[in-house]
Motif scaffolding. Structure first.
Motif, PDB file in Angstrom:
ATOM      1  N   GLN A 140       0.845  -1.119  -0.186  1.00  0.00           N
ATOM      2  CA  GLN A 140       0.010  -0.148  -0.005  1.00  0.00           C
ATOM      3  C   GLN A 140       0.677   1.245   0.202  1.00  0.00           C
ATOM      4  N   SER A 142       3.805   3.842  -1.280  1.00  0.00           N
ATOM      5  CA  SER A 142       4.200   4.508  -2.515  1.00  0.00           C
ATOM      6  C   SER A 142       5.260   5.498  -2.530  1.00  0.00           C
ATOM      7  N   CYS A 227      -0.003   6.296   1.560  1.00  0.00           N
ATOM      8  CA  CYS A 227       0.844   6.354   0.579  1.00  0.00           C
ATOM      9  C   CYS A 227       2.260   6.275   1.356  1.00  0.00           C
ATOM     10  N   PRO A 292       1.497  12.077  -3.670  1.00  0.00           N
ATOM     11  CA  PRO A 292       0.740  11.091  -4.578  1.00  0.00           C
ATOM     12  C   PRO A 292       0.317  11.634  -5.674  1.00  0.00           C
ATOM     13  N   GLU A 340      -1.225   3.514 -12.948  1.00  0.00           N
ATOM     14  CA  GLU A 340       0.176   2.960 -12.926  1.00  0.00           C
ATOM     15  C   GLU A 340       1.138   3.616 -11.997  1.00  0.00           C
ATOM     16  N   CYS A 341       0.984   5.000 -12.168  1.00  0.00           N
ATOM     17  CA  CYS A 341       2.241   5.720 -11.758  1.00  0.00           C
ATOM     18  C   CYS A 341       1.669   6.481 -10.487  1.00  0.00           C
ATOM     19  N   LYS A 342       2.557   6.257  -9.444  1.00  0.00           N
ATOM     20  CA  LYS A 342       2.216   6.455  -7.775  1.00  0.00           C
ATOM     21  C   LYS A 342       2.650   8.183  -7.813  1.00  0.00           C
ATOM     22  N   HIS A 343       3.697   8.627  -8.452  1.00  0.00           N
ATOM     23  CA  HIS A 343       4.126  10.151  -8.176  1.00  0.00           C
ATOM     24  C   HIS A 343       5.210  10.391  -9.328  1.00  0.00           C
ATOM     25  N   ASP A 346       7.821   7.862  -9.922  1.00  0.00           N
ATOM     26  CA  ASP A 346       7.615   6.542 -10.648  1.00  0.00           C
ATOM     27  C   ASP A 346       7.322   6.880 -11.902  1.00  0.00           C
ATOM     28  N   LEU A 435       8.251  -1.203  -4.807  1.00  0.00           N
ATOM     29  CA  LEU A 435       7.402  -0.451  -5.771  1.00  0.00           C
ATOM     30  C   LEU A 435       7.921  -0.566  -7.051  1.00  0.00           C
TER      31      LEU A 435
END
Length: 557
Positions: A140, A142, A227, A292, A340-343, A346, A435
């Protein structure tokens, strides 16, 4: 000292009159030391009555071995002498010839815990096990802290210099100067949104617009907190404010460099930040300095007006990064979905996927890895280096698309500037986390460059070939950079992106002809003067041979 040895001897059933001192020392050394370490305490020695040490001590012929629990809990009888053997000490039964030195006894205690304490400890442990954040499952999370073993190598690379984004570096003194620009930028953003929707940008309208932002981000607060891999010590009000202010700051700064038509508006304060732009974009891509992405997407949707419904935040971000020369030469990936992308970091990692991975290439196994030689040794083995130009729009090979063809290594150019090390370290630190899903092509690229670069000579060679664009000026600094970039970095346990390339290079170098040529170049052609000397010697030998022929011919004539 003699009294101490006598007490220990009596404890193990020895008679000091029958056993000489050296034998006692050899036999009792280990047992006495072990008992001391495990908690055994000797009775006090009465120095006022030394005669008591020399008298024989009567020992019963058959003595039972008391339990260890008795030794630790039952007090000694009040009538017992200071030099008598404790009645409840754990000891072996002495034999006729004394105890064997190969038999040792460990003194320990075993009791029972109160039932209420057992229940209390069990409940606490179960609560920790049932708490997802306490278990080593990061599915959970990221946004992580940089692992300590990486941070201590070069801590500055992971610290923001101008602006803090998110909670991890919030409140640091040297970052407070940017906070006023964040608020100024947010105020101008809200005014522009209101005016484009037909309003005047008054205080009431700003308050109403702010309320929409707070309601939307407040609904995402719990998801945003989850996150981060560490607890966030901010109240709900502070946390929501931070998400709004930091998120709008990033989006507005990106917009000001992408939206060319509105870049020079009078109310656009982005020009105030011109001097800090490069460092600010660097701070956006630090592992610990992230928001996030779903929070930024929500804010971006709130900023839209009817004429901007087709705007895409992901496209704006990638365009902005190309302005910063961070994505030059990387393939344009179509269809990256926001979930698909967390930040931002990423997103970079998704965007940087090498073309061979995009084509579904199967990576080599990690256990097949054998390192290759440095660049100067590869040149000696007959391998040539060729620069490959990456297309600015990503239609050509990416930086990671390195190939070996016909004895030639084809490598795209790597630009090394002041912030390159920080950027590479954060990408590599990201790949150390769950991740990244074990996709570690940046780490593998670092391993390849570390193999090629051992010293400044290797850097100079790669610069001459156009593979490295050195904008730092010092070749030794670049050599040190790549030699330390992999410190405490754990490679992927499954795959290695350049496994096939390493095998091809090593196969080429292992051929006898190439080995001989490498030795010849290393031993005799290792400098320009050595080459000149060699050809001078060849010329001398040739002319000497000609002179010999003419002399022989003249003799027979």
């Amino acid at each position: 000292m003699g009294g101490l040895i006598t007490v220990i001897a009596k404890h193990f059933g020895f008679n000091p009159e029958e056993h000489p001192l050296p034998a006692l020392l050899d036999t009792l050394y280990f047992d006495a030391t072990h008992l001391y370490k495990t908690g055994f305490s000797l009775p006090p020695i009465d120095t006022a009555q030394p005669a008591a040490d020399t008298g024989p001590t009567a020992q019963p012929e058959a003595q039972s071995v008391p339990s260890v629990q008795q030794h630790s809990t039952k007090p000694a009888p009040p009538t017992q002498s200071a030099h008598d053997t404790p009645a409840d000490s754990a000891q072996p039964t002495p034999s006729a010839t004394g105890p064997s030195s190969s038999t040792h006894y460990c003194v320990y205690s075993k009791g029972t815990m109160d039932e209420s304490r057992v229940t209390h400890i069990s409940i606490q442990l179960c609560q920790k096990l049932l708490n997802p954040s306490a278990v080593h499952g990061h599915s959970q999370f990221s946004i992580f802290r940089v692992p300590n073993q990486l941070r201590k190598v070069y801590e500055k690379a992971y610290e923001p210099q101008i602006v803090s984004i998110g909670p991890y570096h919030r409140g640091k003194a040297h970052l407070q100067g940017m906070e006023k620009y964040k608020m100024h930028l947010l105020r101008q953003l809200l005014k522009r949104i209101i005016r484009r929707r037909g309003g005047e940008g008054g205080e009431n309208e700003i308050q109403e617009e702010v309320r929409k932002f707070v309601v939307a981000i407040g609904a995402l607060e719990e998801s945003a907190r989850q996150c981060y891999d560490q607890p966030i010590c901010l109240h709900s009000e502070e946390f929501v404010q931070m998400m709004i202010v930091d998120g709008c700051f990033i989006i507005e700064l990106i917009r000001s460099f992408v939206d060319v038509d509105n870049r020079r508006q009078e109310d656009d304060p982005s020009f105030v930040l011109k001097l800090d732009l490069y460092i600010t974009s660097r701070d956006f891509l630090l592992l610990e300095n992230q928001l996030p992405l779903f929070v930024m997407l929500e804010l971006f949707n709130l900023m839209k007006i009817p004429s901007q419904q087709n705007c895409d935040l992901i496209c704006m971000i990638t365009t902005y990064l190309k302005y910063q020369n961070l994505l030059i030469g990387f393939p344009v990936i179509q269809g990256i979905s926001s979930p698909e992308c967390k930040h931002l970091l990423d997103l970079i990692h998704h965007y940087w996927l090498p073309s061979s991975i995009l084509r579904g290439r199967i990576l080599g196994q990690r256990d097949e890895l054998k390192v290759i030689r440095c660049a100067t040794e590869l040149i000696e083995a007959g391998i040539k280096f060729k620069k490959v130009d990456a297309h600015p729009e990503g239609r050509g090979p990416s930086m990671f698309d390195i190939r070996f063809k016909n004895g030639r290594l084809e490598i795209p150019t790597l630009i090394i500037e002041d912030e390159t090390e920080s950027f590479l370290r954060n990408i590599i630190a990201y790949e150390q986390l769950p991740l990244a899903n074990d996709i570690c092509y940046a780490t593998d690229y670092m391993i390849l460059m570390d193999c090629l670069i051992d010293s400044r000579r290797d850097v100079q060679l790669l610069c001459r070939c156009g593979i490295i664009d050195n904008r730092l000026g010092d070749d030794e600094v670049i050599a040190t950079l790549f030699n330390r970039l992999g410190d405490y970095v754990i490679p992927s346990s499954c795959h290695f992106f350049y496994s096939e390339l390493f095998s091809q290079v090593n196969k080429h170098c292992s051929k006898k002809k190439n080995k001989w040529m490498a030795k010849l170049r290393h031993d005799y052609f290792n400098s320009p003067w050595a080459v000149v000397s060699f050809w001078a010697a060849v010329a001398l030998l040739f002319f000497t041979f000609l002179q010999t022929i003419y002399t022989v011919l003249a003799f027979y004539k």
